[in-house]
Design a protein around this motif. Structure first.
Motif, PDB file in Angstrom:
ATOM      1  N   VAL A 182     -46.749  41.415  50.989  1.00  0.00           N
ATOM      2  CA  VAL A 182     -46.218  41.324  49.568  1.00  0.00           C
ATOM      3  C   VAL A 182     -45.736  42.880  49.225  1.00  0.00           C
ATOM      4  O   VAL A 182     -46.496  43.851  49.369  1.00  0.00           O
TER       5      VAL A 182
ATOM      6  N   ARG B 219     -40.624  39.750  43.339  1.00  0.00           N
ATOM      7  CA  ARG B 219     -41.527  40.411  44.409  1.00  0.00           C
ATOM      8  C   ARG B 219     -41.076  39.570  45.640  1.00  0.00           C
ATOM      9  O   ARG B 219     -40.876  38.561  45.584  1.00  0.00           O
TER      10      ARG B 219
ATOM     11  N   ASP C 149     -42.263  37.798  39.525  1.00  0.00           N
ATOM     12  CA  ASP C 149     -43.810  38.383  39.475  1.00  0.00           C
ATOM     13  C   ASP C 149     -44.782  37.847  38.861  1.00  0.00           C
ATOM     14  O   ASP C 149     -45.841  37.867  39.069  1.00  0.00           O
ATOM     15  N   ASP C 150     -44.427  37.031  37.796  1.00  0.00           N
ATOM     16  CA  ASP C 150     -45.358  36.253  37.195  1.00  0.00           C
ATOM     17  C   ASP C 150     -46.011  35.181  37.909  1.00  0.00           C
ATOM     18  O   ASP C 150     -47.112  34.630  37.809  1.00  0.00           O
ATOM     19  N   ASP C 151     -45.204  34.823  39.156  1.00  0.00           N
ATOM     20  CA  ASP C 151     -45.348  33.626  39.899  1.00  0.00           C
ATOM     21  C   ASP C 151     -46.204  34.130  41.055  1.00  0.00           C
ATOM     22  O   ASP C 151     -46.582  33.323  41.787  1.00  0.00           O
ATOM     23  N   LEU C 152     -46.258  35.442  41.257  1.00  0.00           N
ATOM     24  CA  LEU C 152     -46.994  36.023  42.524  1.00  0.00           C
ATOM     25  C   LEU C 152     -48.271  35.468  42.901  1.00  0.00           C
ATOM     26  O   LEU C 152     -48.481  34.940  43.788  1.00  0.00           O
ATOM     27  N   PRO C 153     -49.210  35.463  41.683  1.00  0.00           N
ATOM     28  CA  PRO C 153     -50.720  35.032  42.081  1.00  0.00           C
ATOM     29  C   PRO C 153     -50.433  33.402  42.701  1.00  0.00           C
ATOM     30  O   PRO C 153     -51.167  33.126  43.572  1.00  0.00           O
ATOM     31  N   ALA C 154     -49.664  32.486  41.900  1.00  0.00           N
ATOM     32  CA  ALA C 154     -49.724  31.114  42.227  1.00  0.00           C
ATOM     33  C   ALA C 154     -49.015  31.208  43.962  1.00  0.00           C
ATOM     34  O   ALA C 154     -49.319  30.413  44.476  1.00  0.00           O
TER      35      ALA C 154
ATOM     36  N   VAL D  62     -49.274  33.239  46.280  1.00  0.00           N
ATOM     37  CA  VAL D  62     -49.875  33.947  47.217  1.00  0.00           C
ATOM     38  C   VAL D  62     -51.137  32.860  47.631  1.00  0.00           C
ATOM     39  O   VAL D  62     -51.213  32.447  48.582  1.00  0.00           O
ATOM     40  N   ARG D  63     -51.781  32.143  46.455  1.00  0.00           N
ATOM     41  CA  ARG D  63     -52.667  31.104  46.582  1.00  0.00           C
ATOM     42  C   ARG D  63     -52.239  30.016  47.561  1.00  0.00           C
ATOM     43  O   ARG D  63     -52.845  29.411  48.238  1.00  0.00           O
TER      44      ARG D  63
ATOM     45  N   GLU E 156     -51.588  30.907  51.153  1.00  0.00           N
ATOM     46  CA  GLU E 156     -53.026  30.941  51.773  1.00  0.00           C
ATOM     47  C   GLU E 156     -53.279  29.524  52.122  1.00  0.00           C
ATOM     48  O   GLU E 156     -54.006  29.314  53.136  1.00  0.00           O
TER      49      GLU E 156
END
Length: 127
Positions: free
Chosen positions: A14, A63, A108-113, A115-116, A119
């Motif tokens: 990332v 990102r 950038d706001d969607d990065l956590p979703a 990444v999850r 994974e």
């Protein structure tokens, strides 16, 4: 070849940088990527460099997720699996492919979703 075999345990980095996707009429020397098509040039630049681009349109706040693996040309459906997985969690993508790997840009706001979800598809997120 099964795309799941590449996703399972596949390394994804990332970016620390945030990028802007710009429509312009020429390349930029510091662009991460330049795509030229009839009547349009798109450059992907570090968001801090956007003022140096003579852009007709700018989409900031992206990102970069880089699939740190050599993806063979005969591999069918890899990006479809990634894009479908991210679409299932309502994440839009902008994709740039190089000779042996793919770079998927997400907001950038969607990065956590994102990444999850990667994974959950078996990817290993690396620095």
């Amino acid at each position: 070849m099964d795309p799941a075999e590449f996703l399972d345990g596949g390394a994804v980095s990332v970016s620390d940088e945030t990028y802007a996707v710009c429509r312009t009429d020429r390349g930029h020397p510091d662009a991460f990527a330049t795509v030229r098509a009839d009547g349009e040039t798109t450059v992907v630049v570090d968001e801090g460099d956007v003022d140096a681009v003579d852009a007709a349109a700018v989409e900031p706040g992206w990102r970069r997720l880089t699939f740190e693996m050599d993806l063979p040309f005969e591999l069918v459906g890899f990006l479809a699996a990634v894009a479908t997985g991210l679409a299932e969690v309502d994440v839009s993508v902008f994709v740039v492919s190089s000779f042996a790997t793919d770079h998927v840009f997400v907001g950038d706001d969607d990065l956590p979703a994102a990444v999850r979800r990667l994974e959950a598809l078996g990817c290993e997120i690396v620095d």
